[in-house]
Every structure is written in structure tokens, then in C-alpha cells.
Design a protein around this motif. Structure first.
Motif, PDB file in Angstrom:
ATOM      1  N   UNK A  65     -11.579   6.116   8.835  1.00 25.12           N
ATOM      2  CA  UNK A  65     -11.402   5.390   7.938  1.00 25.12           C
ATOM      3  C   UNK A  65     -12.374   4.868   7.440  1.00 25.12           C
ATOM      4  N   UNK A  66     -12.772   4.473   6.000  1.00 22.65           N
ATOM      5  CA  UNK A  66     -13.872   3.784   5.651  1.00 22.65           C
ATOM      6  C   UNK A  66     -12.656   2.458   4.850  1.00 22.65           C
ATOM      7  N   UNK A  67     -13.194   1.673   4.786  1.00 25.24           N
ATOM      8  CA  UNK A  67     -12.463   0.104   3.967  1.00 25.24           C
ATOM      9  C   UNK A  67     -13.254   1.330   2.330  1.00 25.24           C
ATOM     10  N   UNK A 119       0.637  -0.933   0.696  1.00 25.65           N
ATOM     11  CA  UNK A 119      -0.037  -0.105   0.064  1.00 25.65           C
ATOM     12  C   UNK A 119       0.755   1.018  -0.565  1.00 25.65           C
ATOM     13  N   UNK A 120       1.096   2.038  -1.093  1.00 30.31           N
ATOM     14  CA  UNK A 120       1.623   3.709  -0.846  1.00 30.31           C
ATOM     15  C   UNK A 120       0.586   4.723  -0.704  1.00 30.31           C
ATOM     16  N   UNK A 121       0.576   5.078   0.132  1.00 27.40           N
ATOM     17  CA  UNK A 121      -0.231   5.913   0.744  1.00 27.40           C
ATOM     18  C   UNK A 121       0.409   7.513   0.530  1.00 27.40           C
ATOM     19  N   UNK A 122      -0.107   9.137   1.016  1.00 29.59           N
ATOM     20  CA  UNK A 122       0.253  10.481   1.208  1.00 29.59           C
ATOM     21  C   UNK A 122      -0.747  10.528   2.608  1.00 29.59           C
ATOM     22  N   UNK A 162      -5.423   3.705  -0.801  1.00 27.18           N
ATOM     23  CA  UNK A 162      -6.175   2.729  -1.259  1.00 27.18           C
ATOM     24  C   UNK A 162      -7.402   3.080  -0.955  1.00 27.18           C
ATOM     25  N   UNK A 163      -7.091   3.640   0.348  1.00 25.37           N
ATOM     26  CA  UNK A 163      -8.819   3.867   1.256  1.00 25.37           C
ATOM     27  C   UNK A 163      -8.768   5.398   2.275  1.00 25.37           C
ATOM     28  N   UNK A 164      -9.525   6.147   2.487  1.00 24.47           N
ATOM     29  CA  UNK A 164      -9.769   8.087   2.904  1.00 24.47           C
ATOM     30  C   UNK A 164      -9.292   6.927   4.440  1.00 24.47           C
TER      31      UNK A 164
END
Length: 149
Positions: free
Chosen positions: A113-115, A66-69, A89-91
Motif C-alpha cells: 500500500x501507499x501511506x 484506524x477504521x477500514x474496510x 486512511x490509506x490504500x
């Protein structure tokens, strides 16, 4: 289903010491479950790390990369670091708080968050896994800090 998971631990060190380490993105991979890399990819408007800065993390969760900022929404050292995802991928909304405690510091991490996508189907498993990871994160944070003393 939304996820709202919190874990806390009392760490026998002052809040300034605990927060200085935990709020420094350069240490994310040392104590945060699944994170392999963290990089400051956007500085705060006044430069460096602070409100408005962005950190890009690469993690592995449930066997997937998973890559996220995360963008810093609030930064009040040594008490609060609040971040929201702006890519991934998810908030996600991640909050670290540090409070004085008679035995040191009450460190708390909350993930909301929400998946999204495939994770929506696994929401109950996701919440349990996130909670377990947060408990381990705080245990590892304490171990890192105590070994440095």
C-alpha cells in the motif's frame, strides 16, 4: 514511498486447518496485531464470506484508531485470501497464502500500500512496524492453533 512487506512462518499443522482459522474474519482480533474488532459488513454476492464480501476492522496503529474496510478480491480456501481496502486512511492490499510444507503449512502474509495523510511522513517507520506486526501475527496464529489441538 509505497509499502510492500511480507512475513512467513512454517506452522506444524495442515493447510486446511491453518487457513480455516486464519481466513475466518471472526478470529481477526484474536491473532492480528492491533485489531480490536472485525465485522462482516457486506456479504459476498452468493451470501456469507467470499469474493466480494467486505469486512470492517477497527485497529490501533502507532497510537491512533484506524477504521477500514477490506473487500475480498480472491478467496480460494485453503490456499489464498486476497483483500483490498475500499475505505480507510490509506490504500492497502493484504494477501494471505498457505502452502503445503514438509513440516506443515508455510503461512505468508503480504501487505502492500501507499501511506496516506499523516502516515506518508512516517513511511519508513510504518514499513518496519507493519513487518514486526506481521511476524507477531504469524507467531500468535501458530500459538492459537497449537493450543486448540
Amino acid at each position: 514511498m509505497t509499502i510492500d512487506v511480507t512475513a512467513e512462518r512454517v506452522i506444524p499443522l495442515p493447510p486446511e486447518r491453518v487457513a480455516a482459522y486464519a481466513m475466518d474474519w471472526r478470529h481477526d482480533a484474536d491473532w492480528t496485531q492491533g485489531i480490536r474488532t472485525a465485522e462482516l459488513t457486506g456479504e459476498a454476492p452468493e451470501g456469507g464470506f467470499g469474493r466480494g464480501a467486505e469486512v470492517t476492522r477497527t485497529a490501533y496503529f502507532l497510537g491512533r484508531r484506524i477504521d477500514y474496510v477490506l473487500r475480498v478480491a480472491s478467496y480460494e480456501p485453503p490456499w489464498l485470501l486476497d483483500m483490498i481496502s475500499v475505505a480507510g486512511p490509506m490504500p492497502m492490499h493484504v494477501t494471505y497464502t498457505f502452502e503445503s510444507h514438509p513440516l506443515g503449512t508455510r503461512a505468508r502474509i503480504r501487505v502492500r500500500g501507499g501511506p496516506g495523510g499523516l502516515y506518508r511522513l512516517a513511511a519508513p517507520l510504518l514499513a518496519r512496524q507493519v513487518r514486526g506486526n506481521l511476524v507477531k501475527d504469524l507467531r500468535d496464529l501458530q500459538a492459537r492453533l497449537v493450543e486448540q489441538e
